[in-house]
Write a protein that holds these residues in place. Sequence first.
Motif, PDB file in Angstrom:
ATOM      1  N   ASN A  55     -85.763 -57.504   9.827  1.00 28.78           N
ATOM      2  CA  ASN A  55     -86.491 -56.332  10.314  1.00 28.78           C
ATOM      3  C   ASN A  55     -85.721 -55.106   9.851  1.00 28.78           C
ATOM      4  N   ILE A  56     -86.433 -54.078   9.423  1.00 31.47           N
ATOM      5  CA  ILE A  56     -85.801 -52.860   8.913  1.00 31.47           C
ATOM      6  C   ILE A  56     -86.011 -51.721   9.910  1.00 31.47           C
ATOM      7  N   THR A  58     -86.166 -47.900  10.626  1.00 30.82           N
ATOM      8  CA  THR A  58     -86.503 -46.745   9.785  1.00 30.82           C
ATOM      9  C   THR A  58     -86.310 -45.405  10.486  1.00 30.82           C
ATOM     10  N   THR A  59     -85.976 -45.426  11.775  1.00 26.85           N
ATOM     11  CA  THR A  59     -85.788 -44.183  12.520  1.00 26.85           C
ATOM     12  C   THR A  59     -84.602 -44.315  13.463  1.00 26.85           C
ATOM     13  N   GLY A  66     -90.339 -48.635  14.327  1.00 23.47           N
ATOM     14  CA  GLY A  66     -89.252 -48.383  13.397  1.00 23.47           C
ATOM     15  C   GLY A  66     -87.888 -48.205  14.031  1.00 23.47           C
ATOM     16  N   GLU A  82     -81.623 -54.789   9.591  1.00 22.97           N
ATOM     17  CA  GLU A  82     -80.943 -53.893   8.657  1.00 22.97           C
ATOM     18  C   GLU A  82     -81.538 -52.502   8.809  1.00 22.97           C
ATOM     19  N   PHE A  83     -81.013 -51.545   8.068  1.00 27.47           N
ATOM     20  CA  PHE A  83     -81.385 -50.143   8.245  1.00 27.47           C
ATOM     21  C   PHE A  83     -81.808 -49.524   6.926  1.00 27.47           C
ATOM     22  N   SER A  84     -82.885 -48.755   6.969  1.00 24.68           N
ATOM     23  CA  SER A  84     -83.394 -48.072   5.791  1.00 24.68           C
ATOM     24  C   SER A  84     -82.344 -47.112   5.241  1.00 24.68           C
ATOM     25  N   SER A  85     -82.219 -47.061   3.931  1.00 16.67           N
ATOM     26  CA  SER A  85     -81.247 -46.149   3.315  1.00 16.67           C
ATOM     27  C   SER A  85     -81.570 -44.688   3.631  1.00 16.67           C
ATOM     28  N   ALA A  86     -82.823 -44.386   3.963  1.00 15.03           N
ATOM     29  CA  ALA A  86     -83.216 -43.013   4.294  1.00 15.03           C
ATOM     30  C   ALA A  86     -82.489 -42.506   5.548  1.00 15.03           C
ATOM     31  N   SER A  89     -79.107 -40.411   4.677  1.00 13.06           N
ATOM     32  CA  SER A  89     -79.175 -39.333   3.689  1.00 13.06           C
ATOM     33  C   SER A  89     -78.043 -38.328   3.882  1.00 13.06           C
TER      34      SER A  89
END
Length: 186
Positions: A55-56, A58-59, A66, A82-86, A89
Amino acid sequence: SYPAKASFIRSTNLNFSVTLSNLITGEFYHYRVVCSNDWGTSYGADLSFRLLPTNIVTTADDSGPGSLRQAMADVDSPGVIEFSSALFSNGTATINFSSIADGTYGPTAIRVDHDINILGPTGTNSLIIARSTNAPAMRLFYVGSPGRLRLKNVTLKDGAALGFPGGSGWQRGGSGGGSAGLGGAI
């Protein structure tokens, strides 16, 4: 069968790799190394692995689609988050828990009842999971039976699980002391 061929002349250990594609999440895969030359064939051990569902996140929000809280509710057991690279940033991502979801052994942000791996980023980015500044005192995670929580590249911050003042301690000849704090950050 997924044959891979490598030609070499060598009498010592050799490291090699094979790229696999089109694998199915949740399936078990078996593999064995087979080496042959003019003197015969040698078979390695039969080994296996399972591709875990991921599961990713995203926030960095405390809840909702997310979020880490939602990913933990949705992940299969065993599963990976895991975690979105966004999220990274600006280098560091901080997820602040502000609400209590479980009170089994004191206030807790998230109860873990299954097998979860939380994998933070590698490299120079970092992930912090913390209790929000204005949130009530609470531990970040309570791992209940048969739960299992593994964290990698994650910093836990500001979790709190407070004990009680305790009794007089007369049973052991003491003069007081507090009861168990039941965990601290986790």
